[in-house]
Structure formats: C-alpha cells, structure tokens
Write an enzyme that holds these catalytic residues in place. Sequence first.
Site, PDB file in Angstrom:
ATOM      1  N   ARG A 145       0.941  -1.267  -0.070  1.00 22.05           N
ATOM      2  CA  ARG A 145       0.058  -0.126   0.021  1.00 22.05           C
ATOM      3  C   ARG A 145       0.851   1.184  -0.063  1.00 22.05           C
ATOM      4  O   ARG A 145       0.486   2.333   0.611  1.00 22.05           O
ATOM      5  CB  ARG A 145      -0.927   0.089   1.025  1.00 22.05           C
ATOM      6  CG  ARG A 145      -1.908  -1.061   1.364  1.00 22.05           C
ATOM      7  CD  ARG A 145      -2.859  -1.114   0.090  1.00 22.05           C
ATOM      8  NE  ARG A 145      -3.697  -2.357   0.374  1.00 22.05           N
ATOM      9  CZ  ARG A 145      -3.368  -3.576  -0.210  1.00 22.05           C
ATOM     10  NH1 ARG A 145      -2.150  -3.818  -0.945  1.00 22.05           N
ATOM     11  NH2 ARG A 145      -4.194  -4.488  -0.208  1.00 22.05           N
TER      12      ARG A 145
ATOM     13  N   SER B 280     -10.629  -0.545   4.001  1.00 24.58           N
ATOM     14  CA  SER B 280      -9.844  -0.492   5.252  1.00 24.58           C
ATOM     15  C   SER B 280      -9.011   0.948   5.392  1.00 24.58           C
ATOM     16  O   SER B 280      -8.837   1.544   4.653  1.00 24.58           O
ATOM     17  CB  SER B 280      -8.643  -1.499   4.743  1.00 24.58           C
ATOM     18  OG  SER B 280      -9.247  -2.733   4.340  1.00 24.58           O
TER      19      SER B 280
ATOM     20  N   GLU C 196      -4.214   3.494   6.136  1.00 26.66           N
ATOM     21  CA  GLU C 196      -4.044   3.233   4.741  1.00 26.66           C
ATOM     22  C   GLU C 196      -4.644   4.786   3.900  1.00 26.66           C
ATOM     23  O   GLU C 196      -4.361   4.934   2.947  1.00 26.66           O
ATOM     24  CB  GLU C 196      -4.769   1.973   4.466  1.00 26.66           C
ATOM     25  CG  GLU C 196      -4.521   1.728   2.709  1.00 26.66           C
ATOM     26  CD  GLU C 196      -5.605   0.389   2.513  1.00 26.66           C
ATOM     27  OE1 GLU C 196      -5.320  -0.640   3.478  1.00 26.66           O
ATOM     28  OE2 GLU C 196      -5.965   0.323   1.621  1.00 26.66           O
TER      29      GLU C 196
END
Length: 339
Positions: free
Chosen positions: A164, A238, A335
């Site tokens: 990520r 998320s 994130e």
Amino acid sequence: MQLEENKSLKSLNTFGIDAFAKYFVEINTIADAQTFFAEKKFDPEKKLILGGGSNLLFTKNYDGLVVKNSIEGIEITKEDDNHVWLKAKAGTIWHQLVLYAVANNWGGIENLSLIPGLCGAAPMQNIGAYGVELKDVFISLEALNLESNQIQIFNHADCEFGYRESVFKNKFKNQFLIVSITLKLNKKPVYNISYGAIQTTLEHNGIMEPTVKSISDAVIQIRSSKLPNPAELGNAGSFFKNPEIPKQQYEQLQLQYPLLPSYKGSIPNHVKIPAGWLIEQCGWKGKQIGHTGSHKYQALVLVNYGNATGDEIYKLAQDIIASVKEKFGVELTPEVNLV
Ligand SMILES: Cc1cc2nc3c(=O)[nH]c(=O)nc-3n(C[C@H](O)[C@H](O)[C@H](O)COP(=O)(O)OP(=O)(O)OC[C@H]3O[C@@H](n4cnc5c(N)ncnc54)[C@H](O)[C@@H]3O)c2cc1C
C-alpha cells in the site's frame, strides 16, 4: 475547464464528508492540465489531485486547489502472442479497466475486481486484493510534474512500490498528476485462487475450471457480501494498513494471545497481522460513536452513518490507534490519505 470556488466535495468522496474546496477544477485532457498549471497562480503547496475520492478522508475544508482528474480512455499499445500492453488514462474507472480485460480473457487484474476509484490512483498505494497487487502487472506510468509542467515517465523501479505504498504516497506526494498507467496482461492467464474465499466461492458456483471471468465474478460476489457499499454507507474501505511486526515481537504476543493470526509480510523477519483482528479484540467492532463507528462486520472499515464530519472520523481513528497500542504494543497506521 472552469475554475470553481467554494465547491462542496460531499459527492466526490466515498466517506460522504461535506468538506469544501477553496478552488476546484476538473481536467479532461493533458493539454488542459498543462494550460491550467502554466498560469502558476496557485500556491504549489496547496494542490490536491482527486480521483474517485475512495481513499481519502477530508478532516477539514481544503484551503487550496482540488484538481479532479477526468482524463479517460483505454488503448492497446503493444501486443504479442502471449501478452497485451494496456494503457489506461488516469480518469478511467479502475473496475471498467478490469471488465475490459475480463471481456477479452486477459489475465492479471481479475483479483482486483470491484476496487473503487480511478486508474490514476491505482499506483498511489499499489492497490491490492486477494493475493495480487498492481505492481504484479505494472509496466510504467506517465505523470505531469506540477512544478515543471512537463510529462515524466516512471518505470516500475521508479515507483518504489511496497505494501500500500509508492513514491507518490510519500516523497512525491501532491507533486505529480498521474495521467496514464500501462499494464502488461497475460493472454495465457495464470490464476491465483488460493487467497481468501475465491476457491470456495468458485466451488460453490460449480466452477471446475476457473477462467478470468469466473474469478472476477467470484471476487465481485465475495466483495459485495463483505464490504459496505459506499453508495449506501459512507466509507473508504480498510482504514488502516495491516501492521508488519518483527517475528520476535509476534512470538511474545502469541504467548499472551495464542489465537493471534499472522501472514507472510513484505519485510524480512517480520510478519503481517490483520489490523481488523486487533481492532475487534479492543472491542471496537460494530461500535457506533456519534455519527461514526467501526463497521459491524468489518472492524477495519470506519463508516459515516450520515452526518459525520471528517474530524469525528479522524478522532475515532486516533482512539482506535491508541487502544490497539495500549493492548498489543502495535502501532496502526492509516491506509486512507488524511487531508
Ligand atoms: C469499499 C472500498 C473497498 C476498497 N477496497 C480496496 C482494496 O481491496 N484494495 C485497495 O488497495 N484499496 C481499496 N480501497 C481503497 C481505494 O479504492 C483505492 O485506494 C483506490 O485506488 C483509490 O482511488 P481513487 O481514484 O478513489 O483515489 P482518491 O481517493 O481520489 O485519491 C487517493 C490518493 O491518490 C491521489 N491521487 C488520486 N488520483 C491521482 C492522480 N491521477 N495523480 C496523482 N495522485 C492521485 C490523491 O491525491 C490521494 O492522495 C477500497 C475503498 C473502498 C471505498
């Protein structure tokens, strides 16, 4: 291309936060973008590129220029017997690119079906799902340098992809407008169905010999049943990354929490642990605080029940980080891009 002032961003971010941009412009071509930035009347520190708004949390109004990227289109730039090179302009909806590949039976991105957002943001955090990441098929991208107003090419190594992560999320944050991405897809697909519930969903669907299409359909089925639809309940997927901790720390924690799950990490001698599990153990799953909360089925997904402000969601995220740190000694990092 029209410059707007005091623009509501509510319908332009999947959290549905009613933040305002001081200035707003929508870009439809690279030439438009270059003409616009040549004027140089904006503070270079105060520009934000906006794609589909599915990985952002506006914690307050944006006191600068928001550039909505709507440069669209898909083309084949190269082809041989085994592979096809697809160039997607940054404003193309990611899932449309996936469906285009699926319709042609080109393998590589079927596991990334139904990830919200636009192609231009895909390299930003090296999108990933079900054992596949963008970096596995990525060749290069073109980006407009917002300082020099010139197009630059970034190859795979230049992007410094991680879990990520990429250079665009860190050292080059807000310095480039990604205008296209080029991916190499496989005409003789190799399937990756070992991750998550893909295999069992295929079996349940009576599929004995998987295809690019049946895998894409299975992923869509799983995601639709598991994740809240932002059109119905504001969220950005998320909220936190799964932390990677040293093996030694994991072994210590496991003595206290024998059920602590783990996966292979991307850092040597580290293991990845599911942030959702940690959050759930701290009692946050399904908890509603004011207009926000952690989703009842997916602790990792923070949601807007209707009228939450970005600041409210940010505060909830801070409280979750603090409680996980206190209980497990593990630091969660978002994130989602905080703006
Ligand atoms: C329900 C749901 C499920 C999700 N599931 C996943 C998942 O499985 N895997 C995953 O990886 N992500 C997932 N996400 C997160 C999100 O969909 C991805 O990160 C997606 O790539 C974001 O695209 P976007 O166009 O919406 O980007 P935005 O949210 O608009 O922008 C994200 C960041 O990228 C920057 N940016 C956007 N476009 C450009 C550009 N052209 N040039 C330069 N910078 C740019 C923005 O400034 C911002 O910092 C999910 C989100 C939701 C809501």
